[in-house]
Design an enzyme around this catalytic site. Sequence first.
Site, mmCIF file in Angstrom:
data_model
loop_
_atom_site.group_PDB
_atom_site.id
_atom_site.type_symbol
_atom_site.label_atom_id
_atom_site.label_comp_id
_atom_site.label_asym_id
_atom_site.label_seq_id
_atom_site.Cartn_x
_atom_site.Cartn_y
_atom_site.Cartn_z
ATOM 1 N N GLN A 1 47.408 21.086 0.640
ATOM 2 C CA GLN A 1 46.770 21.053 -0.908
ATOM 3 C C GLN A 1 45.992 19.679 -1.376
ATOM 4 O O GLN A 1 45.019 19.778 -1.892
ATOM 5 C CB GLN A 1 47.924 21.324 -1.917
ATOM 6 C CG GLN A 1 47.408 21.422 -3.408
ATOM 7 C CD GLN A 1 48.595 21.570 -4.354
ATOM 8 O OE1 GLN A 1 48.165 21.212 -5.593
ATOM 9 N NE2 GLN A 1 49.689 21.948 -3.941
ATOM 10 N N GLU B 1 54.353 17.560 -1.799
ATOM 11 C CA GLU B 1 54.425 17.331 -3.341
ATOM 12 C C GLU B 1 55.416 16.758 -3.861
ATOM 13 O O GLU B 1 55.490 15.438 -4.521
ATOM 14 C CB GLU B 1 53.939 18.509 -4.065
ATOM 15 C CG GLU B 1 54.093 18.759 -5.540
ATOM 16 C CD GLU B 1 52.909 17.979 -6.275
ATOM 17 O OE1 GLU B 1 51.848 18.398 -5.894
ATOM 18 O OE2 GLU B 1 53.287 17.257 -7.015
ATOM 19 N N ASP C 1 49.891 16.260 -5.283
ATOM 20 C CA ASP C 1 48.896 16.802 -4.308
ATOM 21 C C ASP C 1 47.408 17.028 -5.005
ATOM 22 O O ASP C 1 46.639 16.140 -4.704
ATOM 23 C CB ASP C 1 49.023 18.288 -3.938
ATOM 24 C CG ASP C 1 50.086 18.472 -2.684
ATOM 25 O OD1 ASP C 1 50.441 17.367 -2.042
ATOM 26 O OD2 ASP C 1 50.859 19.143 -2.616
ATOM 27 N N GLY D 1 53.647 8.748 -26.244
ATOM 28 C CA GLY D 1 52.981 7.810 -26.940
ATOM 29 C C GLY D 1 53.644 7.249 -28.246
ATOM 30 O O GLY D 1 55.054 7.447 -28.530
ATOM 31 N N GLY D 2 53.069 6.748 -29.097
ATOM 32 C CA GLY D 2 53.793 6.243 -30.468
ATOM 33 C C GLY D 2 53.737 7.162 -31.380
ATOM 34 O O GLY D 2 54.132 6.931 -32.603
HETATM 35 N N1 CAO Z 1 42.596 20.653 16.869
HETATM 36 C C1 CAO Z 1 43.805 20.218 17.374
HETATM 37 N N2 CAO Z 1 44.768 19.478 16.977
HETATM 38 C C2 CAO Z 1 44.571 19.502 15.605
HETATM 39 C C3 CAO Z 1 43.781 20.083 14.780
HETATM 40 C C4 CAO Z 1 42.579 20.405 15.347
HETATM 41 N N3 CAO Z 1 41.472 20.999 14.702
HETATM 42 N N4 CAO Z 1 43.829 19.773 13.327
HETATM 43 C C5 CAO Z 1 45.065 19.235 13.521
HETATM 44 N N5 CAO Z 1 45.620 19.115 14.699
HETATM 45 C C6 CAO Z 1 47.003 18.490 14.862
HETATM 46 C C7 CAO Z 1 46.954 17.102 14.700
HETATM 47 O O1 CAO Z 1 46.476 16.243 15.405
HETATM 48 C C8 CAO Z 1 48.647 16.865 14.594
HETATM 49 O O2 CAO Z 1 49.044 16.637 15.993
HETATM 50 P P1 CAO Z 1 50.059 15.687 16.692
HETATM 51 O O3 CAO Z 1 51.187 15.690 15.860
HETATM 52 O O4 CAO Z 1 50.302 15.796 18.007
HETATM 53 O O5 CAO Z 1 49.328 14.281 16.494
HETATM 54 C C9 CAO Z 1 49.113 18.248 14.428
HETATM 55 O O6 CAO Z 1 47.889 19.010 14.346
HETATM 56 C C10 CAO Z 1 49.842 18.468 13.208
HETATM 57 O O7 CAO Z 1 49.347 17.717 12.167
HETATM 58 P P2 CAO Z 1 50.270 17.303 10.847
HETATM 59 O O8 CAO Z 1 51.438 16.269 11.672
HETATM 60 O O9 CAO Z 1 49.482 16.614 9.875
HETATM 61 O O10 CAO Z 1 50.842 18.669 10.419
HETATM 62 P P3 CAO Z 1 52.174 18.819 9.735
HETATM 63 O O11 CAO Z 1 52.146 20.442 9.291
HETATM 64 O O12 CAO Z 1 53.497 18.918 10.860
HETATM 65 O O13 CAO Z 1 52.571 18.092 8.669
HETATM 66 C C11 CAO Z 1 52.058 17.328 6.226
HETATM 67 C C12 CAO Z 1 51.873 18.232 7.222
HETATM 68 C C13 CAO Z 1 51.167 17.764 5.137
HETATM 69 C C14 CAO Z 1 53.430 16.993 5.884
HETATM 70 C C15 CAO Z 1 51.421 16.213 6.875
HETATM 71 O O14 CAO Z 1 50.237 16.516 7.404
HETATM 72 C C16 CAO Z 1 51.303 14.882 6.119
HETATM 73 O O15 CAO Z 1 52.323 14.370 5.765
HETATM 74 N N6 CAO Z 1 50.106 14.516 5.513
HETATM 75 C C17 CAO Z 1 49.922 13.349 4.653
HETATM 76 C C18 CAO Z 1 50.587 13.614 3.172
HETATM 77 C C19 CAO Z 1 50.004 14.803 2.749
HETATM 78 O O16 CAO Z 1 48.810 15.179 2.370
HETATM 79 N N7 CAO Z 1 50.718 15.695 2.159
HETATM 80 C C20 CAO Z 1 50.235 16.633 1.325
HETATM 81 C C21 CAO Z 1 50.541 18.094 1.756
HETATM 82 S S1 CAO Z 1 50.219 19.104 0.567
HETATM 83 O O17 CAO Z 1 51.819 19.390 -0.146
#
Ligand code: CAO
Length: 415
Positions: free
Chosen positions: A17, A139, A168, A247-248
């Site tokens: 998001q 979030e 988010d 607020g106030g």
């Molecule tokens: N091709 C190949 N690999 C890809 C890719 C693509 N097109 N796009 C993503 N990937 C891979 C990434 O490189 C990553 O690989 P590694 O872990 O091996 O380095 C993997 O996909 C997973 O990415 P991720 O760790 O970001 O995804 P997740 O689902 O495990 O975590 C989230 C999701 C949101 C917790 C994490 O991305 C995060 O903390 N983001 C920053 C904070 C944020 O934006 N949070 C808000 C999310 S909305 O509520």
Amino acid sequence: MSKALDGVRILDFTHVQSGPTCTQLLAWFGADVIKVERAGEGDATRGQLRDIPDADSLYFTMLNHNKRSVTLDTKKPSGKRVLETLIKTCDVLVENFAPGALDRMGFTWERIQELNPKMIVASVKGFGPGPYEDCKVYENVAQCAGGAASTTGFDDGPPMVTGAQIGDSGTGLHLALGIVTALYQRNTTGRGQKVLAPMQDAVLNLCRVKLRDQQRLERTHVLKEYPQYPDSHFGDAVPRAGNASGGGQPGWILKCKGWETDPNAYIYFITQGPVWPAVCKVIGEEGWIDDEAYATPAARLLHLKPIFKRIEQWTMSKTKFEAMEILNQYDIPCGPILSMKEIAHDESLRRSGTIVEVDHPVRGKYLTVGNPIKMSDSPTEVTRSPLLGEHTEEVLSELGYGAADIAALRAEKVI
Ligand code: CAO
């Protein structure tokens, strides 16, 4: 008509998001947003909270309008090469992967700079530098760590998160501002830069008034506009303020006619100082206008609970819309508690383009929230979110890939 960000190309490496809300805004302002997704699966939200089997979820469609979708496995060498070409031809790379993911893929800030020194690299992370910088964040984690949850809810209940996605979507807004500011600065420096919007920091920015109150509390040991005053004690941290106004001008949520059966038959009522005589007249308490226990804002702070109880006797005799109509005649600030059902049918929000009906080839018609920011010279037309990989061939051709190259990438399962 032209758009504010015409000619700006965004490499949209976002998911879920926070990042997608940022790039959707940039697309609405006219940027060409190319969303890069993993081949085969795409953004995880395409399949989350589905209401129609096999159709992209509303979660995805409502966050990814006006974008193009390219599938690409950026961990395979040939996929990396495509990504390098995209980096060379885009102005901004936006990402919200877990900390370190982009580096692990081989695209460090230094490498991106080598490829395109003008590139702006914009990131959402859960936390900025510090003990939690490597954490994955969603979030509600940000709402809790940014000070929102400890100050939301009622005194006798646990901390509470809010339905507004301040962690988010709130962070996405912050990042979008950082990006357009960096684009503006690039006009004079000719250089790109890193833009970081940590979710904790963005939530704290939105909770600024609570840090204000923390310092007032430390100095005076009391917050007279909070519901804890005058009957209960204050601790050493800003307490939960229920529905008190931030607020106030004291305010509270009051019942309206029908509250027994309608969970949203309520109105927010603000006893703004200048309209106090009007409030007294409306509720039939003219005697309070000159009564020294009620006549000044400072005196009223001691009696806010009985004052709002008395006003509520009046609001309970009206529907929230009747109350709105009467109170607005006297400029008394108030607002109906609107349900999502009421908002979905709100004619003025539809006319202004903030509630929009969009047609999607798989799911059919659905409602979404359009661009809440209105610009007279850059109007927004909301177009549907892309299907997974819908624009892969189109974008690769623009990058100079021929049909044979594209077929080879497809055979290798890179796109
Ligand atoms: N091709 C190949 N690999 C890809 C890719 C693509 N097109 N796009 C993503 N990937 C891979 C990434 O490189 C990553 O690989 P590694 O872990 O091996 O380095 C993997 O996909 C997973 O990415 P991720 O760790 O970001 O995804 P997740 O689902 O495990 O975590 C989230 C999701 C949101 C917790 C994490 O991305 C995060 O903390 N983001 C920053 C904070 C944020 O934006 N949070 C808000 C999310 S909305 O509520």
